[in-house]
Design an enzyme around this catalytic site. Structure first.
Site, PDB file in Angstrom:
ATOM      1  CB  ALA A   1      -0.930  -0.009   1.213  1.00 30.25           C
TER       2      ALA A   1
ATOM      3  CG  ASN B   1       5.347   6.380  -2.819  1.00 29.24           C
ATOM      4  OD1 ASN B   1       4.583   6.951  -2.025  1.00 29.24           O
ATOM      5  ND2 ASN B   1       6.656   6.570  -2.810  1.00 29.24           N
TER       6      ASN B   1
ATOM      7  NE  ARG C   1      15.883   1.573  -9.602  1.00 26.07           N
ATOM      8  CZ  ARG C   1      16.341   1.995 -10.769  1.00 26.07           C
ATOM      9  NH1 ARG C   1      17.645   2.036 -11.010  1.00 26.07           N
ATOM     10  NH2 ARG C   1      15.502   2.371 -11.717  1.00 26.07           N
TER      11      ARG C   1
ATOM     12  CG  HIS D   1      12.000  -3.153 -15.516  1.00 27.18           C
ATOM     13  ND1 HIS D   1      11.806  -2.113 -16.393  1.00 27.18           N
ATOM     14  CD2 HIS D   1      11.617  -2.685 -14.301  1.00 27.18           C
ATOM     15  CE1 HIS D   1      11.340  -1.067 -15.719  1.00 27.18           C
ATOM     16  NE2 HIS D   1      11.221  -1.389 -14.446  1.00 27.18           N
TER      17      HIS D   1
HETATM   18  N1  APR Z   1       3.615  -7.917   2.001  1.00 25.47           N
HETATM   19  C1  APR Z   1       2.963  -6.827   1.579  1.00 25.47           C
HETATM   20  N2  APR Z   1       3.511  -5.605   1.508  1.00 25.47           N
HETATM   21  C2  APR Z   1       4.772  -5.480   1.900  1.00 25.47           C
HETATM   22  C3  APR Z   1       5.525  -6.587   2.348  1.00 25.47           C
HETATM   23  C4  APR Z   1       4.897  -7.856   2.400  1.00 25.47           C
HETATM   24  N3  APR Z   1       5.521  -8.950   2.825  1.00 25.47           N
HETATM   25  N4  APR Z   1       6.763  -6.138   2.675  1.00 25.47           N
HETATM   26  C5  APR Z   1       6.783  -4.809   2.426  1.00 25.47           C
HETATM   27  N5  APR Z   1       5.579  -4.409   1.951  1.00 25.47           N
HETATM   28  C6  APR Z   1       5.116  -3.067   1.620  1.00 25.47           C
HETATM   29  C7  APR Z   1       5.813  -1.973   2.416  1.00 25.47           C
HETATM   30  O1  APR Z   1       5.348  -1.937   3.755  1.00 25.47           O
HETATM   31  C8  APR Z   1       5.442  -0.738   1.613  1.00 25.47           C
HETATM   32  O2  APR Z   1       4.276  -0.091   2.112  1.00 25.47           O
HETATM   33  O3  APR Z   1       5.375  -2.708   0.278  1.00 25.47           O
HETATM   34  C9  APR Z   1       5.164  -1.282   0.197  1.00 25.47           C
HETATM   35  C10 APR Z   1       6.087  -0.707  -0.838  1.00 25.47           C
HETATM   36  O4  APR Z   1       5.776   0.635  -0.991  1.00 25.47           O
HETATM   37  P1  APR Z   1       6.878   1.771  -1.251  1.00 25.47           P
HETATM   38  O5  APR Z   1       7.984   1.603  -0.276  1.00 25.47           O
HETATM   39  O6  APR Z   1       6.175   3.078  -1.309  1.00 25.47           O
HETATM   40  O7  APR Z   1       7.471   1.370  -2.689  1.00 25.47           O
HETATM   41  P2  APR Z   1       6.842   1.635  -4.149  1.00 25.47           P
HETATM   42  O8  APR Z   1       7.374   2.908  -4.678  1.00 25.47           O
HETATM   43  O9  APR Z   1       5.369   1.440  -4.101  1.00 25.47           O
HETATM   44  O10 APR Z   1       7.559   0.465  -4.971  1.00 25.47           O
HETATM   45  C11 APR Z   1       7.320  -0.890  -4.691  1.00 25.47           C
HETATM   46  O11 APR Z   1       7.775  -1.602  -6.944  1.00 25.47           O
HETATM   47  O12 APR Z   1       8.715  -0.496  -8.777  1.00 25.47           O
HETATM   48  C12 APR Z   1       8.942  -1.357  -7.716  1.00 25.47           C
HETATM   49  O13 APR Z   1      11.250  -0.896  -7.220  1.00 25.47           O
HETATM   50  C13 APR Z   1       9.932  -0.768  -6.753  1.00 25.47           C
HETATM   51  O14 APR Z   1      10.305  -2.842  -5.619  1.00 25.47           O
HETATM   52  C14 APR Z   1       9.651  -1.580  -5.527  1.00 25.47           C
HETATM   53  C15 APR Z   1       8.143  -1.798  -5.590  1.00 25.47           C
END
Ligand code: APR
Length: 312
Positions: free
Chosen positions: A12, A14, A86, A179
């Site tokens: 949940a 970005n 990243r 990618h």
């Molecule tokens: N199950 C569900 N969600 C999880 C888990 C899990 N086991 N572990 C971490 N998360 C959640 C985090 O708590 C966080 O809220 O995944 C979310 C990731 O959100 P962001 O840190 O905002 O990252 P975001 O920019 O959404 O990117 C997510 O997509 O493009 C790729 O490189 C990017 O690997 C990254 C992913």
């Protein structure tokens, strides 16, 4: 009356938040926004904000935030962004060891609760993550796909449109391969409303745009300290829509190859058709010798990542 579709968004953050906003605006169905227990408040807060948004924008989708996988049960589409993004100076591959553990956990839950879903993986390093999700979940290859090509092509299309002074609507592009830095923009298939791009732009300018595309994600990470989220979310939603509405769209996506393009047991970006059957087929297009050599190089880089995954 047919029931509404259910879209489970795993992560949940970005991208997850933007996915939820788009899914609701596009009336794709009811949305479940899942995150880990530590982030339950974030998931619930975003869900409530987005439901309130619906009473301004006029959508009735239910949007639920949760840290309980039971709420994702029976989803028609699962979109996975779980993991860390990243930071400046990192490559997508640097995320491997952290995100691999997360994707394995997600895959176990998909297997237990969402075995009939069409799963779109966004987490990076993409090609290794989507491979792992399929392997651990045991879902069929047509039901697990990685989102990369639509985003990479969107970047290429934008840069070309701006250079040529034409609408982005008229520029079509195809970006294949992994990618990462080794992605392969196949410029022979790049057109402005059917006019081959090479008739409209010099080789030097095209080369520079291709280079900028390959580093397109990193350019944004450098600017804002985290990875992009608007365009990645839109790209995944276009794929979800193609599945839910049986649109049969021909898009570049990370698909499981079993001999196509000479690759076996590998997820890599190739042109696919997405419809009600999920990835209904991998389309084999002609490539120049140089493009095929570049695709082979990209496949080798993905294999290296898979080798590294096996040891983790
Ligand atoms: N199950 C569900 N969600 C999880 C888990 C899990 N086991 N572990 C971490 N998360 C959640 C985090 O708590 C966080 O809220 O995944 C979310 C990731 O959100 P962001 O840190 O905002 O990252 P975001 O920019 O959404 O990117 C997510 O997509 O493009 C790729 O490189 C990017 O690997 C990254 C992913």
């Amino acid at each position: 009356m047919p029931r509404r579709h259910k879209i489970a968004l795993i992560g949940a953050g970005n991208i997850g938040g933007e996915l939820a906003a788009l899914a609701a605006r596009e009336h794709l169905g009811d949305v479940v926004l899942y995150d880990i227990p530590d982030k339950e408040g974030l998931a619930k807060g975003k869900a409530l904000d987005l439901e309130q948004n619906g009473s301004i924008l006029g959508y009735d989708s239910s949007i639920t935030g949760t840290s309980n996988w039971d709420d994702c049960a029976g989803a028609d589409v699962v979109i996975v962004t779980a993991g860390v993004p990243r930071k400046p100076g990192m490559s997508r591959d640097d995320l491997l060891s952290i995100n691999l553990k997360i994707i394995r956990n997600v895959a176990e839950n998909v297997k237990a609760k969402c075995k009939d879903a069409f799963v779109i993986v966004i987490s990076n390093p993409l090609d290794a993550m989507v491979y792992e999700l399929k392997k651990v979940s045991g879902l069929a290859k047509n039901k697990v796909v990685g989102m990369a090509g639509v985003l990479d092509a969107a970047r290429l299309q934008l840069f070309l449109a701006r250079e040529l002074g034409v609408s982005v609507k008229d520029v079509r592009a195809m970006v294949l391969g992994g990618h990462g830095d080794t992605m392969v923009p196949v410029t022979a298939y790049c057109t402005v409303n059917g006019v081959p791009i090479r008739q409209l732009i010099s080789k030097e300018k095209l080369d520079a745009i291709v280079t900028r595309t390959a580093g397109g994600g990193g350019e944004i990470v450098k600017l804002m300290g985290t990875s992009a989220y608007y365009a990645p979310a839109s790209a995944a939603i276009s794929m979800a829509k193609a599945y839910l509405r049986d649109e049969k769209r021909l898009l570049p996506a990370a698909a499981y190859c079993e001999g196509e393009y000479g690759y076996k047991d590998l997820y890599i970006g190739v042109p696919v058709v997405i419809g009600a059957g999920g990835v209904e087929k991998i389309v084999q297009i002609e490539l120049t010798a140089e493009e095929k050599a570049n695709l082979d190089k990209s496949a080798a880089a993905v294999r290296e990542l898979l080798e590294a995954s096996r040891k983790l």
